[in-house]
Design a protein around this motif. Structure first.
Motif, PDB file in Angstrom:
ATOM      1  N   TRP A 104      35.552   0.813   3.764  1.00 29.12           N
ATOM      2  CA  TRP A 104      34.640   1.649   4.540  1.00 29.12           C
ATOM      3  C   TRP A 104      33.262   1.010   4.528  1.00 29.12           C
ATOM      4  N   SER A 105      32.677   0.801   5.690  1.00 27.77           N
ATOM      5  CA  SER A 105      31.385   0.132   5.758  1.00 27.77           C
ATOM      6  C   SER A 105      30.554   0.699   6.902  1.00 27.77           C
ATOM      7  N   ALA A 106      29.277   0.354   6.890  1.00 29.11           N
ATOM      8  CA  ALA A 106      28.356   0.774   7.939  1.00 29.11           C
ATOM      9  C   ALA A 106      27.142  -0.138   7.883  1.00 29.11           C
ATOM     10  N   ARG A 107      26.351  -0.108   8.953  1.00 28.66           N
ATOM     11  CA  ARG A 107      25.108  -0.891   8.989  1.00 28.66           C
ATOM     12  C   ARG A 107      24.002   0.003   9.539  1.00 28.66           C
ATOM     13  N   PHE A 108      22.864  -0.049   8.863  1.00 26.49           N
ATOM     14  CA  PHE A 108      21.704   0.737   9.249  1.00 26.49           C
ATOM     15  C   PHE A 108      20.492  -0.161   9.397  1.00 26.49           C
ATOM     16  N   SER A 109      19.537   0.310  10.154  1.00 26.45           N
ATOM     17  CA  SER A 109      18.283  -0.386  10.355  1.00 26.45           C
ATOM     18  C   SER A 109      17.151   0.593  10.031  1.00 26.45           C
ATOM     19  N   VAL A 110      16.143   0.105   9.296  1.00 26.40           N
ATOM     20  CA  VAL A 110      14.999   0.936   8.935  1.00 26.40           C
ATOM     21  C   VAL A 110      13.734   0.126   9.200  1.00 26.40           C
ATOM     22  N   GLU A 111      12.900   0.615  10.119  1.00 27.51           N
ATOM     23  CA  GLU A 111      11.649  -0.074  10.424  1.00 27.51           C
ATOM     24  C   GLU A 111      10.562   0.401   9.463  1.00 27.51           C
ATOM     25  N   ILE A 112       9.971  -0.546   8.762  1.00 31.77           N
ATOM     26  CA  ILE A 112       8.920  -0.240   7.790  1.00 31.77           C
ATOM     27  C   ILE A 112       7.573  -0.475   8.467  1.00 31.77           C
ATOM     28  N   THR A 113       6.897   0.605   8.823  1.00 36.33           N
ATOM     29  CA  THR A 113       5.620   0.488   9.516  1.00 36.33           C
ATOM     30  C   THR A 113       4.460   0.544   8.528  1.00 36.33           C
ATOM     31  N   GLU A 114       3.311   0.100   8.990  1.00 35.81           N
ATOM     32  CA  GLU A 114       2.149   0.031   8.099  1.00 35.81           C
ATOM     33  C   GLU A 114       1.597   1.407   7.727  1.00 35.81           C
ATOM     34  N   ASP A 115       2.083   2.477   8.365  1.00 30.63           N
ATOM     35  CA  ASP A 115       1.587   3.810   8.015  1.00 30.63           C
ATOM     36  C   ASP A 115       2.373   4.471   6.880  1.00 30.63           C
ATOM     37  N   GLU A 116       3.276   3.726   6.232  1.00 29.96           N
ATOM     38  CA  GLU A 116       3.982   4.277   5.065  1.00 29.96           C
ATOM     39  C   GLU A 116       2.947   4.596   3.972  1.00 29.96           C
ATOM     40  N   PRO A 117       2.946   5.826   3.453  1.00 26.31           N
ATOM     41  CA  PRO A 117       1.962   6.213   2.433  1.00 26.31           C
ATOM     42  C   PRO A 117       1.988   5.323   1.187  1.00 26.31           C
ATOM     43  N   VAL A 118       3.137   4.745   0.858  1.00 28.00           N
ATOM     44  CA  VAL A 118       3.235   3.933  -0.364  1.00 28.00           C
ATOM     45  C   VAL A 118       2.443   2.633  -0.270  1.00 28.00           C
ATOM     46  N   PHE A 119       2.023   2.247   0.932  1.00 29.25           N
ATOM     47  CA  PHE A 119       1.221   1.033   1.058  1.00 29.25           C
ATOM     48  C   PHE A 119      -0.218   1.248   0.590  1.00 29.25           C
ATOM     49  N   ALA A 120      -0.676   2.492   0.598  1.00 30.46           N
ATOM     50  CA  ALA A 120      -2.057   2.774   0.195  1.00 30.46           C
ATOM     51  C   ALA A 120      -2.250   2.383  -1.270  1.00 30.46           C
ATOM     52  N   GLY A 121      -3.087   1.411  -1.495  1.00 29.06           N
ATOM     53  CA  GLY A 121      -3.391   0.991  -2.857  1.00 29.06           C
ATOM     54  C   GLY A 121      -2.346   0.117  -3.511  1.00 29.06           C
ATOM     55  N   HIS A 122      -1.247  -0.152  -2.828  1.00 26.52           N
ATOM     56  CA  HIS A 122      -0.202  -0.998  -3.413  1.00 26.52           C
ATOM     57  C   HIS A 122      -0.439  -2.427  -2.950  1.00 26.52           C
ATOM     58  N   TYR A 123      -1.174  -3.175  -3.732  1.00 31.35           N
ATOM     59  CA  TYR A 123      -1.592  -4.546  -3.421  1.00 31.35           C
ATOM     60  C   TYR A 123      -2.448  -4.588  -2.154  1.00 31.35           C
ATOM     61  N   PRO A 124      -3.669  -4.043  -2.237  1.00 29.24           N
ATOM     62  CA  PRO A 124      -4.569  -4.090  -1.073  1.00 29.24           C
ATOM     63  C   PRO A 124      -4.703  -5.527  -0.543  1.00 29.24           C
ATOM     64  N   ASN A 125      -4.798  -5.653   0.749  1.00 27.63           N
ATOM     65  CA  ASN A 125      -4.900  -6.923   1.475  1.00 27.63           C
ATOM     66  C   ASN A 125      -3.597  -7.720   1.477  1.00 27.63           C
ATOM     67  N   SER A 126      -2.591  -7.273   0.764  1.00 30.34           N
ATOM     68  CA  SER A 126      -1.277  -7.918   0.777  1.00 30.34           C
ATOM     69  C   SER A 126      -0.222  -6.880   0.395  1.00 30.34           C
ATOM     70  N   PRO A 127      -0.077  -5.815   1.219  1.00 33.20           N
ATOM     71  CA  PRO A 127       0.808  -4.711   0.845  1.00 33.20           C
ATOM     72  C   PRO A 127       2.280  -5.117   0.767  1.00 33.20           C
ATOM     73  N   ILE A 128       2.952  -4.539  -0.219  1.00 32.01           N
ATOM     74  CA  ILE A 128       4.386  -4.753  -0.432  1.00 32.01           C
ATOM     75  C   ILE A 128       5.057  -3.388  -0.545  1.00 32.01           C
ATOM     76  N   PHE A 129       6.171  -3.224   0.151  1.00 30.43           N
ATOM     77  CA  PHE A 129       6.974  -2.000   0.077  1.00 30.43           C
ATOM     78  C   PHE A 129       7.650  -1.987  -1.292  1.00 30.43           C
ATOM     79  N   PRO A 130       7.388  -0.978  -2.120  1.00 28.85           N
ATOM     80  CA  PRO A 130       7.942  -0.971  -3.477  1.00 28.85           C
ATOM     81  C   PRO A 130       9.473  -0.992  -3.501  1.00 28.85           C
ATOM     82  N   GLY A 131      10.019  -1.649  -4.512  1.00 29.32           N
ATOM     83  CA  GLY A 131      11.469  -1.728  -4.666  1.00 29.32           C
ATOM     84  C   GLY A 131      12.128  -0.371  -4.726  1.00 29.32           C
ATOM     85  N   VAL A 132      11.479   0.604  -5.374  1.00 32.43           N
ATOM     86  CA  VAL A 132      12.062   1.942  -5.452  1.00 32.43           C
ATOM     87  C   VAL A 132      12.208   2.549  -4.052  1.00 32.43           C
ATOM     88  N   CYS A 133      11.346   2.159  -3.126  1.00 31.98           N
ATOM     89  CA  CYS A 133      11.459   2.651  -1.754  1.00 31.98           C
ATOM     90  C   CYS A 133      12.599   1.958  -1.009  1.00 31.98           C
TER      91      CYS A 133
END
Length: 132
Positions: A24-53
């Motif tokens: 059983w399998s599937a494929r999904f797509s998730v667009e990570i936009t710059e308005d994700e709240p987790v980017f605030a303060g997470h490496y300013p000037n070089s934001p990274i989407f946290p692994g937990v996200c």
């Protein structure tokens, strides 16, 4: 459940048996936009989407595409999570899921890629809950 991730999942390949493996399998797509709240303060000037996200995106995809006949699945463990490259604003996560039975439990294997290549490899274990 409250999620720290605003992005929605889009089904790219409907859940179903994989033509080559029968799993059983599937494929999904998730667009990570710059308005994700987790980017605030997470490496300013070089934001990274946290692994937990990234894990949150995988878990949400897995729980929206359970294998047939599995009953009500409950998260039991993150068996493995390897983060292989940074996810940044503007990236699109391509999440490939494969479900494998493990006794009475199920394992969900996920490969996560962006346009730059593999971003993560995740194994989640789910336990069969009470059926209703």
């Amino acid at each position: 459940m409250i999620s720290p991730v605003l992005a929605d999942r889009r089904v790219v390949r409907e859940p179903g048996p994989d033509a080559s493996t029968g799993k059983w399998s599937a494929r999904f797509s998730v667009e990570i936009t710059e308005d994700e709240p987790v980017f605030a303060g997470h490496y300013p000037n070089s934001p990274i989407f946290p692994g937990v996200c990234v894990l949150e995106c995988v878990q949400g995809a897995a729980e929206s595409a359970p294998p047939p006949g599995a009953g009500r699945l409950e998260p039991a463990a993150v068996e493995s999570a390897r983060f292989l490259s940074a996810v940044r604003p503007g990236d699109v996560l391509e999440i490939d899921l494969t479900w494998v039975p493990r006794g009475t439990d199920w394992r969900c294997n996920a490969k996560v890629e962006t346009a730059r290549g593999q971003a993560a490899s995740v194994r989640l274990r789910y336990r069969n809950g009470a059926t209703t």
